[in-house]
Write an enzyme that holds these catalytic residues in place. Structure first.
Site, PDB file in Angstrom:
ATOM      1  CB  SER A  25      -0.868   0.061   1.263  1.00 64.83           C
ATOM      2  OG  SER A  25      -1.597  -1.107   1.427  1.00 64.83           O
ATOM      3  CG  HIS A  56      -3.119  -2.120  -3.067  1.00 63.92           C
ATOM      4  ND1 HIS A  56      -1.991  -2.786  -2.644  1.00 63.92           N
ATOM      5  CD2 HIS A  56      -3.832  -1.879  -1.953  1.00 63.92           C
ATOM      6  CE1 HIS A  56      -2.037  -2.944  -1.339  1.00 63.92           C
ATOM      7  NE2 HIS A  56      -3.142  -2.400  -0.881  1.00 63.92           N
ATOM      8  CG  HIS A  78      -4.718  -7.748  -0.343  1.00 65.31           C
ATOM      9  ND1 HIS A  78      -4.796  -6.734  -1.269  1.00 65.31           N
ATOM     10  CD2 HIS A  78      -3.654  -7.478   0.446  1.00 65.31           C
ATOM     11  CE1 HIS A  78      -3.796  -5.876  -1.039  1.00 65.31           C
ATOM     12  NE2 HIS A  78      -3.088  -6.307  -0.017  1.00 65.31           N
ATOM     13  CE1 TYR A  80      -8.460  -6.082   0.956  1.00 55.51           C
ATOM     14  CE2 TYR A  80      -6.635  -6.927   2.259  1.00 55.51           C
ATOM     15  CZ  TYR A  80      -7.161  -5.969   1.403  1.00 55.51           C
ATOM     16  OH  TYR A  80      -6.407  -4.915   1.007  1.00 55.51           O
ATOM     17  CD  GLU A  81      -8.024  -6.941  -3.550  1.00 56.04           C
ATOM     18  OE1 GLU A  81      -8.377  -6.412  -4.615  1.00 56.04           O
ATOM     19  OE2 GLU A  81      -6.837  -7.167  -3.265  1.00 56.04           O
ATOM     20  CB  ALA A 108       0.736  -1.293   5.171  1.00 56.57           C
ATOM     21  CG  MET A 206      -5.191  -7.682   6.516  1.00 61.95           C
ATOM     22  SD  MET A 206      -6.531  -6.536   6.138  1.00 61.95           S
ATOM     23  CE  MET A 206      -6.808  -5.795   7.751  1.00 61.95           C
ATOM     24  CB  SER A 207      -0.478  -8.764   1.920  1.00 59.78           C
ATOM     25  OG  SER A 207       0.581  -8.072   2.560  1.00 59.78           O
ATOM     26  CG  ASN A 230      -2.035   0.535  12.004  1.00 57.97           C
ATOM     27  OD1 ASN A 230      -1.834   0.277  10.799  1.00 57.97           O
ATOM     28  ND2 ASN A 230      -2.475  -0.363  12.855  1.00 57.97           N
ATOM     29  CG  HIS A 241      -7.475   1.800   3.852  1.00 58.04           C
ATOM     30  ND1 HIS A 241      -6.450   0.873   3.851  1.00 58.04           N
ATOM     31  CD2 HIS A 241      -7.616   2.180   2.558  1.00 58.04           C
ATOM     32  CE1 HIS A 241      -5.995   0.708   2.615  1.00 58.04           C
ATOM     33  NE2 HIS A 241      -6.683   1.490   1.816  1.00 58.04           N
TER      34      HIS A 241
HETATM   35  N1  HPA Z   1      -3.792  -4.984  11.030  1.00 63.33           N
HETATM   36  C1  HPA Z   1      -3.773  -5.718   9.902  1.00 63.33           C
HETATM   37  N2  HPA Z   1      -3.302  -5.275   8.762  1.00 63.33           N
HETATM   38  C2  HPA Z   1      -2.814  -4.028   8.728  1.00 63.33           C
HETATM   39  C3  HPA Z   1      -2.801  -3.205   9.856  1.00 63.33           C
HETATM   40  C4  HPA Z   1      -3.325  -3.713  11.074  1.00 63.33           C
HETATM   41  O1  HPA Z   1      -3.343  -3.049  12.126  1.00 63.33           O
HETATM   42  N3  HPA Z   1      -2.254  -2.019   9.480  1.00 63.33           N
HETATM   43  C5  HPA Z   1      -1.929  -2.137   8.166  1.00 63.33           C
HETATM   44  N4  HPA Z   1      -2.264  -3.358   7.700  1.00 63.33           N
END
Ligand code: HPA
Length: 268
Positions: A25, A56, A78, A80-81, A108, A206-207, A230, A241
């Site tokens: 990202s 992306h 991903h 999740y998509e 990320a 998540m990747s 974060n 996001h």
């Molecule tokens: N959790 C999962 N995936 C992420 C996060 C998170 O806090 N930040 C960026 N991708």
């Protein structure tokens, strides 16, 4: 389909680079550092899935990083998509067929390790697959790799040593840690983060996990680099996001500097 896409790309580009980088990202700054670039949109390659998430892009960029020719995948899909593990790993497998030996995966992630702070770059030492899926499930394609690939050193020690040296030389702060791969797309709950910390995770994302598994299956060496965008759930007031994208973007320049210092010194 993997072989067909690889054949098409080999016709376009006869000497395919042996190093590839998948950018996560908002990490596009590295692309701007490349010289003599050539772009191939994913949409032009039969079978190659295009990302649906803002932040992306969706293209292959070939270019020179110093004296080193590299291939960049700007944008990934991903799980999740709603994509299958086969779709998520399609690009990595095509690159493997094209002779890629070293794969750098950036992403990320949320910081679980309390010593991290947003903006930190973290070299992955290992991962925990909590996505409930594996790109190798199903019949094994023996032309790609073995049925039961070893994952003892999923993230290559020598590549990590070289990345560490490059970061130290640049004076870039960095961490090293274990990436927990979650399905998403909801961020974790604070209880899930406490659980992840207990089982040894330093980062949540998540990747990356499916791509690493597919790459190791094919014998590629993998380096993983997370940007802590974060702190994980329960460690800060909320996660958005927008914050993930903003921190990713703010740190993209340093990530690029690290890659620019590192890639020319990797022997392939
Ligand atoms: N959790 C999962 N995936 C992420 C996060 C998170 O806090 N930040 C960026 N991708």
């Amino acid at each position: 389909m993997i072989a067909e896409a690889a054949r098409g790309l080999a016709q376009l580009v006869p000497d395919w680079p042996r190093i590839a980088i998948v950018l996560g990202s908002a990490q596009a700054a590295f692309i701007e550092s490349l010289n003599n670039t050539r772009e191939i949109p994913y949409g032009q390659i039969p079978g190659w899935p295009s990302p649906s998430v803002p932040g992306h892009a969706g293209k292959i960029i070939l270019g020179e990083c110093g004296a080193r020719r590299v291939c960049v995948l700007a944008g990934r899909v991903h799980l999740y998509e709603g994509r299958t593990p086969q779709e998520v790993t399609f690009g990595v497998r095509v690159l493997g067929k094209l002779g890629t030996r070293v794969l750098v995966l950036t992403n990320a992630a949320g910081g679980i390790n309390p010593s991290y702070s947003p903006g930190l770059l973290v070299l992955l030492t290992d991962h925990i697959n909590l996505q409930g899926q594996n790109p190798l499930a199903g019949p094994n394609d023996g032309t790609l790799g073995p049925r039961f690939p070893d994952m003892t050193e999923a993230y290559d020690r020598r590549l990590r040593d070289q990345a560490r040296s490059a970061a130290l030389e640049l004076g870039l702060g960095f961490g090293e840690g274990v990436y927990a791969g979650l399905l998403g797309p909801s961020f974790e709950t604070p209880a899930e983060i406490r659980y992840l910390r207990t089982i040894g995770a330093d980062l949540a994302g998540m990747s990356t996990v499916p791509e690493t598994i597919a790459a190791r299956h094919m014998g590629m060496r993998v380096l993983g680099i997370s940007t802590v965008t974060n702190m994980a759930a329960g460690m800060q007031s909320e996660i958005t996001h927008d914050e993930v994208l903003a921190t990713g973007k703010a740190r993209a320049r340093d990530l690029s500097r690290l890659l620019e210092a590192l890639l020319p010194r990797i022997e392939v």
